[in-house]
Design a protein around this motif. Sequence first.
Motif: not given
Ligand SMILES: NC(=O)c1ccc[n+]([C@@H]2O[C@H](COP(=O)([O-])OP(=O)(O)OC[C@H]3O[C@@H](n4cnc5c(N)ncnc54)[C@H](OP(=O)(O)O)[C@@H]3O)[C@@H](O)[C@H]2O)c1
Length: 319
Positions: A11-14, A86-88, A109-111, A126-128, A145-147, A161-163
């Motif tokens: 929940g700290t990520g994008g 593996q974490a998940q 949250y992707g394809i 990883y997703w499968l 999922v949304f694309g 919140y995304m980079k």
């Molecule tokens: N469809 C799209 O366009 C799109 C775009 C972006 C992302 N996504 C999907 O959304 C999901 C999240 O992506 P995101 O960009 O939000 O991710 P992110 O911000 O890069 O990371 C999410 C969180 O994962 C945790 N993390 C990182 N490495 C880890 C590890 N080794 N073990 C356990 N936790 C770890 C961190 O939390 P802590 O540091 O707090 O532990 C981090 O805040 C993914 O499935 C991604 O494929 C889709």
Amino acid sequence: MPAFTVAVAGGTGGIGRALVNGLVQQGKHKVLILSRKSSTLEVDSASISTIATDYTSIPSMISTLQEHKIDVVISALILSSPENSQAQLNLITAATQSGTVTSFLPSEYGIHYTPETLSFHPAARYWLDAAAALRASALRFTRVVFGWTLDHYGIPRVHSYMKPFKYVLDFDARRAAVPGDGTQKVSFLHTTDLARYVAALLEDEGEWPEVSAFVGGVASWGEFVRIAERVTGAKWDVTYDSVEVLEKGEATMLPQPPGAPTEEDYPGMREMVSEFGLMAVRGVLDVSDAGIRNGAFPHIKPMSVEEVVEKAWGRDAGA
Ligand SMILES: NC(=O)c1ccc[n+]([C@@H]2O[C@H](COP(=O)([O-])OP(=O)(O)OC[C@H]3O[C@@H](n4cnc5c(N)ncnc54)[C@H](OP(=O)(O)O)[C@@H]3O)[C@@H](O)[C@H]2O)c1
């Protein structure tokens, strides 16, 4: 009395922060964040403490889930390596054995990843794997999922919140690097709307389908460029990456703004961007046929491609 206690892993990520924000705004559930380290996060003027989580230890995660009486786990972990995957998987095992968790949203949250995706995007594994683990469990789950996210085309004027990450369209340079011939459809959603759909899903107490697709709009990259040209009132410099170029992993990389993920964060970024291009060319960035569920939540009116681009780059942007 909150309806559920919901833990958002990552929940700290994008994407994760957007989901936490959506749940906090909805105001119906107690929301906790699982993170590798303790910290306090300000989300929508609420302070949320993270629970330090060791994703390598299933017994310690079971204790955490039981201690906090977690009903629902929402994962937004980044699945960028075997370690993260593996974490998940460990979190799914812990949730299954906790006795408290009944529902689980895996990080998607992707394809709509299928075994066919593996032929041109090996990381789909990883997703499968997560979906297979959930199918084998008694947990209620759905793969949201949304694309492709619309956030990249609204930053910084449309809150996210995304980079920042420039992909296909560079609004500052009025330049586009289109995968293939740009005619295949892509579905889009902004993470603010994703979060509203995820919060709404928790209100649905019935069975969940394996896949829940939500979209704000569908457009080909070529149509997206034409929207960008109309809104910015400028002719853009457009180039096309052929399928051969994408298959060689040599997609055109747009110059990235400060704060964008780098090759250091994601080794092999150009290959990954090339694979995104192949996803578009093969039509899998459009999740329309995965079962769009917008209609189940008619009170949510997601932003369309045009709306995000108008808000960010139109005549009244920033007004
Ligand atoms: N469809 C799209 O366009 C799109 C775009 C972006 C992302 N996504 C999907 O959304 C999901 C999240 O992506 P995101 O960009 O939000 O991710 P992110 O911000 O890069 O990371 C999410 C969180 O994962 C945790 N993390 C990182 N490495 C880890 C590890 N080794 N073990 C356990 N936790 C770890 C961190 O939390 P802590 O540091 O707090 O532990 C981090 O805040 C993914 O499935 C991604 O494929 C889709």
